[in-house]
Design a protein around this motif. Structure first.
Motif, PDB file in Angstrom:
ATOM      1  N   LEU A  88       0.820  -1.207   0.000  1.00 28.51           N
ATOM      2  CA  LEU A  88       0.000   0.000   0.000  1.00 28.51           C
ATOM      3  C   LEU A  88       0.857   1.262   0.000  1.00 28.51           C
ATOM      4  O   LEU A  88       0.539   2.250  -0.675  1.00 28.51           O
ATOM      5  CB  LEU A  88      -0.949  -0.002   1.207  1.00 28.51           C
ATOM      6  N   ASP A  89       1.965   1.217   0.731  1.00 29.85           N
ATOM      7  CA  ASP A  89       2.862   2.377   0.740  1.00 29.85           C
ATOM      8  C   ASP A  89       3.586   2.533  -0.598  1.00 29.85           C
ATOM      9  O   ASP A  89       3.850   3.651  -1.037  1.00 29.85           O
ATOM     10  CB  ASP A  89       3.886   2.259   1.881  1.00 29.85           C
ATOM     11  N   VAL A  90       3.908   1.418  -1.242  1.00 28.61           N
ATOM     12  CA  VAL A  90       4.512   1.489  -2.573  1.00 28.61           C
ATOM     13  C   VAL A  90       3.527   2.114  -3.553  1.00 28.61           C
ATOM     14  O   VAL A  90       3.902   2.949  -4.392  1.00 28.61           O
ATOM     15  CB  VAL A  90       4.937   0.079  -3.066  1.00 28.61           C
ATOM     16  N   MET A  91       2.262   1.747  -3.447  1.00 29.80           N
ATOM     17  CA  MET A  91       1.243   2.317  -4.324  1.00 29.80           C
ATOM     18  C   MET A  91       1.139   3.834  -4.114  1.00 29.80           C
ATOM     19  O   MET A  91       1.096   4.601  -5.083  1.00 29.80           O
ATOM     20  CB  MET A  91      -0.104   1.650  -4.066  1.00 29.80           C
ATOM     21  N   ARG A  92       1.120   4.260  -2.865  1.00 32.69           N
ATOM     22  CA  ARG A  92       1.042   5.700  -2.574  1.00 32.69           C
ATOM     23  C   ARG A  92       2.286   6.414  -3.091  1.00 32.69           C
ATOM     24  O   ARG A  92       2.204   7.528  -3.615  1.00 32.69           O
ATOM     25  CB  ARG A  92       0.895   5.914  -1.064  1.00 32.69           C
ATOM     26  N   TYR A  93       3.436   5.767  -2.927  1.00 36.62           N
ATOM     27  CA  TYR A  93       4.678   6.372  -3.401  1.00 36.62           C
ATOM     28  C   TYR A  93       4.660   6.554  -4.914  1.00 36.62           C
ATOM     29  O   TYR A  93       5.064   7.603  -5.437  1.00 36.62           O
ATOM     30  CB  TYR A  93       5.868   5.504  -2.990  1.00 36.62           C
ATOM     31  N   PHE A  94       4.181   5.546  -5.632  1.00 32.27           N
ATOM     32  CA  PHE A  94       4.105   5.646  -7.097  1.00 32.27           C
ATOM     33  C   PHE A  94       3.166   6.768  -7.532  1.00 32.27           C
ATOM     34  O   PHE A  94       3.428   7.466  -8.512  1.00 32.27           O
ATOM     35  CB  PHE A  94       3.671   4.310  -7.710  1.00 32.27           C
ATOM     36  N   GLN A  95       2.079   6.945  -6.821  1.00 26.83           N
ATOM     37  CA  GLN A  95       1.163   8.039  -7.154  1.00 26.83           C
ATOM     38  C   GLN A  95       1.878   9.387  -7.065  1.00 26.83           C
ATOM     39  O   GLN A  95       1.732  10.245  -7.949  1.00 26.83           O
ATOM     40  CB  GLN A  95      -0.044   8.001  -6.211  1.00 26.83           C
ATOM     41  N   LYS A  96       2.654   9.574  -6.003  1.00 24.21           N
ATOM     42  CA  LYS A  96       3.396  10.830  -5.842  1.00 24.21           C
ATOM     43  C   LYS A  96       4.491  10.957  -6.898  1.00 24.21           C
ATOM     44  O   LYS A  96       4.700  12.038  -7.470  1.00 24.21           O
ATOM     45  CB  LYS A  96       4.011  10.895  -4.447  1.00 24.21           C
ATOM     46  N   ALA A  97       5.198   9.849  -7.171  1.00 25.64           N
ATOM     47  CA  ALA A  97       6.290   9.884  -8.145  1.00 25.64           C
ATOM     48  C   ALA A  97       5.778  10.214  -9.541  1.00 25.64           C
ATOM     49  O   ALA A  97       6.409  10.975 -10.286  1.00 25.64           O
ATOM     50  CB  ALA A  97       7.029   8.542  -8.150  1.00 25.64           C
ATOM     51  N   ILE A  98       4.630   9.658  -9.905  1.00 25.21           N
ATOM     52  CA  ILE A  98       4.055   9.923 -11.231  1.00 25.21           C
ATOM     53  C   ILE A  98       3.695  11.399 -11.369  1.00 25.21           C
ATOM     54  O   ILE A  98       3.925  12.013 -12.415  1.00 25.21           O
ATOM     55  CB  ILE A  98       2.831   9.009 -11.464  1.00 25.21           C
ATOM     56  N   ARG A  99       3.150  11.976 -10.301  1.00 25.23           N
ATOM     57  CA  ARG A  99       2.831  13.406 -10.340  1.00 25.23           C
ATOM     58  C   ARG A  99       4.103  14.247 -10.445  1.00 25.23           C
ATOM     59  O   ARG A  99       4.172  15.198 -11.235  1.00 25.23           O
ATOM     60  CB  ARG A  99       2.023  13.801  -9.100  1.00 25.23           C
ATOM     61  N   ARG A 100       5.109  13.914  -9.650  1.00 26.45           N
ATOM     62  CA  ARG A 100       6.361  14.675  -9.663  1.00 26.45           C
ATOM     63  C   ARG A 100       7.084  14.559 -11.002  1.00 26.45           C
ATOM     64  O   ARG A 100       7.773  15.492 -11.427  1.00 26.45           O
ATOM     65  CB  ARG A 100       7.277  14.198  -8.530  1.00 26.45           C
ATOM     66  N   ALA A 101       6.938  13.402 -11.652  1.00 30.34           N
ATOM     67  CA  ALA A 101       7.580  13.196 -12.954  1.00 30.34           C
ATOM     68  C   ALA A 101       6.782  13.819 -14.088  1.00 30.34           C
ATOM     69  O   ALA A 101       7.205  13.772 -15.244  1.00 30.34           O
ATOM     70  CB  ALA A 101       7.767  11.705 -13.201  1.00 30.34           C
ATOM     71  N   ASP A 102       5.633  14.403 -13.762  1.00 31.31           N
ATOM     72  CA  ASP A 102       4.776  15.071 -14.743  1.00 31.31           C
ATOM     73  C   ASP A 102       4.327  14.111 -15.848  1.00 31.31           C
ATOM     74  O   ASP A 102       4.329  14.454 -17.031  1.00 31.31           O
ATOM     75  CB  ASP A 102       5.495  16.289 -15.346  1.00 31.31           C
ATOM     76  N   ILE A 103       3.970  12.896 -15.434  1.00 34.69           N
ATOM     77  CA  ILE A 103       3.373  11.937 -16.360  1.00 34.69           C
ATOM     78  C   ILE A 103       1.863  12.191 -16.364  1.00 34.69           C
ATOM     79  O   ILE A 103       1.234  12.181 -15.300  1.00 34.69           O
ATOM     80  CB  ILE A 103       3.659  10.484 -15.922  1.00 34.69           C
ATOM     81  N   ASP A 104       1.293  12.428 -17.517  1.00 34.26           N
ATOM     82  CA  ASP A 104      -0.126  12.780 -17.610  1.00 34.26           C
ATOM     83  C   ASP A 104      -0.987  11.520 -17.523  1.00 34.26           C
ATOM     84  O   ASP A 104      -1.494  11.001 -18.516  1.00 34.26           O
ATOM     85  CB  ASP A 104      -0.395  13.533 -18.923  1.00 34.26           C
ATOM     86  N   ILE A 105      -1.154  11.032 -16.315  1.00 29.77           N
ATOM     87  CA  ILE A 105      -1.890   9.795 -16.083  1.00 29.77           C
ATOM     88  C   ILE A 105      -3.396  10.064 -16.079  1.00 29.77           C
ATOM     89  O   ILE A 105      -3.848  11.145 -15.701  1.00 29.77           O
ATOM     90  CB  ILE A 105      -1.450   9.158 -14.735  1.00 29.77           C
ATOM     91  N   ALA A 106      -4.164   9.072 -16.506  1.00 28.12           N
ATOM     92  CA  ALA A 106      -5.618   9.197 -16.525  1.00 28.12           C
ATOM     93  C   ALA A 106      -6.190   8.874 -15.151  1.00 28.12           C
ATOM     94  O   ALA A 106      -5.604   8.114 -14.371  1.00 28.12           O
ATOM     95  CB  ALA A 106      -6.207   8.257 -17.570  1.00 28.12           C
ATOM     96  N   TYR A 107      -7.342   9.466 -14.859  1.00 28.60           N
ATOM     97  CA  TYR A 107      -8.045   9.252 -13.595  1.00 28.60           C
ATOM     98  C   TYR A 107      -9.421   8.638 -13.869  1.00 28.60           C
ATOM     99  O   TYR A 107      -9.990   8.803 -14.951  1.00 28.60           O
ATOM    100  CB  TYR A 107      -8.229  10.571 -12.850  1.00 28.60           C
ATOM    101  N   THR A 108      -9.939   7.974 -12.865  1.00 27.88           N
ATOM    102  CA  THR A 108     -11.300   7.462 -12.970  1.00 27.88           C
ATOM    103  C   THR A 108     -12.275   8.633 -12.917  1.00 27.88           C
ATOM    104  O   THR A 108     -11.937   9.728 -12.468  1.00 27.88           O
ATOM    105  CB  THR A 108     -11.612   6.500 -11.813  1.00 27.88           C
ATOM    106  N   GLU A 109     -13.488   8.387 -13.366  1.00 25.61           N
ATOM    107  CA  GLU A 109     -14.516   9.417 -13.303  1.00 25.61           C
ATOM    108  C   GLU A 109     -15.336   9.237 -12.028  1.00 25.61           C
ATOM    109  O   GLU A 109     -15.184   8.269 -11.296  1.00 25.61           O
ATOM    110  CB  GLU A 109     -15.415   9.322 -14.539  1.00 25.61           C
ATOM    111  N   GLY A 110     -16.195  10.203 -11.757  1.00 31.45           N
ATOM    112  CA  GLY A 110     -17.061  10.082 -10.591  1.00 31.45           C
ATOM    113  C   GLY A 110     -16.747  11.093  -9.506  1.00 31.45           C
ATOM    114  O   GLY A 110     -15.955  12.015  -9.683  1.00 31.45           O
TER     115      GLY A 110
END
Length: 228
Positions: A19-41
């Protein structure tokens, strides 16, 4: 665009849970400016999933995460950006587009995995254990009691061990992995130690996952293509 990321998890990062690895990847993707898609809702979150999460205390050269990106980026640039924000012990190996016909979730594709196991110094079984391990694997069946959070059941490990051999004090094995027959390397080594009457100390094993495969012994990485 569906993308599969391969990464290494080494050093002290082995003590960080999934779970911490998942949270870390979320932050890393944002910091790397990767334009990742998000779910809707009402509560959107990153479209991010991992294949066969690694247990705490294990290292790996072959971990995988799937994401969906909205803006194309080359594999070389993505790997460069992500590694620039990675902490010590985490390294991005590849960033590959997964064609539509192979775009199944990485978790659902996992069928087997390779592991290298070593005993900590001074915690090996008595001299000659390598030969005994070969004889152990040659048996027609390897019955064990597999415990889960909810129950325990007797099962035969032999059909789920696809390869097992030793080399200079290390053990290499390929095991069934996935949502149905998921076998941990610790279970195999513990069964062997019971067979030879050796009481293995706690935390005696150093385990590294080398690669994760889809059916047909195909590395998950090979199902994608570099983005140029």
């Amino acid at each position: 665009m569906k993308v599969r990321i391969k990464f290494r998890k080494q050093g002290t990062m082995k003590f960080i849970g999934h779970l911490d690895v998942m949270r870390y990847f979320q932050k890393a993707i944002r910091r790397a400016d990767i334009d990742i898609a998000y779910t809707e809702g009402f509560s959107p979150h990153m479209i991010l999933s991992f294949a066969a999460p690694l247990g705490v205390g294990l290292t790996s050269n072959g971990e995988y995460a799937d994401i969906t990106v909205r803006t194309p980026i080359t594999s070389a640039e993505a790997v460069k950006r992500l590694n620039a924000v990675m902490v010590e012990g985490m390294e991005i190996v590849s960033f590959r587009q997964v064609p539509d016909e192979k775009a199944s979730n990485a978790m659902s594709l996992v069928a087997e995995a390779d592991y290298t196991i070593r005993f900590r110094k001074g915690q090996e079984p008595p001299l000659g254990w390598e030969k005994k391990l070969t004889e152990f694997y040659a048996k027609d069946s390897i019955p064990v009691l597999k415990k889960t959070k909810k129950s325990e059941k007797e099962m035969d490990l032999k059909p789920l061990i696809y390869d097992l051999k030793t080399n200079n004090g290390s053990i290499f094995m390929t095991l069934s992995t996935g949502s149905t027959d998921n076998i941990k390397p610790e279970l195999v080594v513990e069964a062997f130690c019971r067979e030879i009457g050796y009481e293995m100390p706690k935390f005696a094993l150093l385990i590294n996952r080398e690669e994760v495969y889809a059916k047909g012994h195909i590395p998950l990485e090979d199902l994608g293509e570099d983005i140029v």
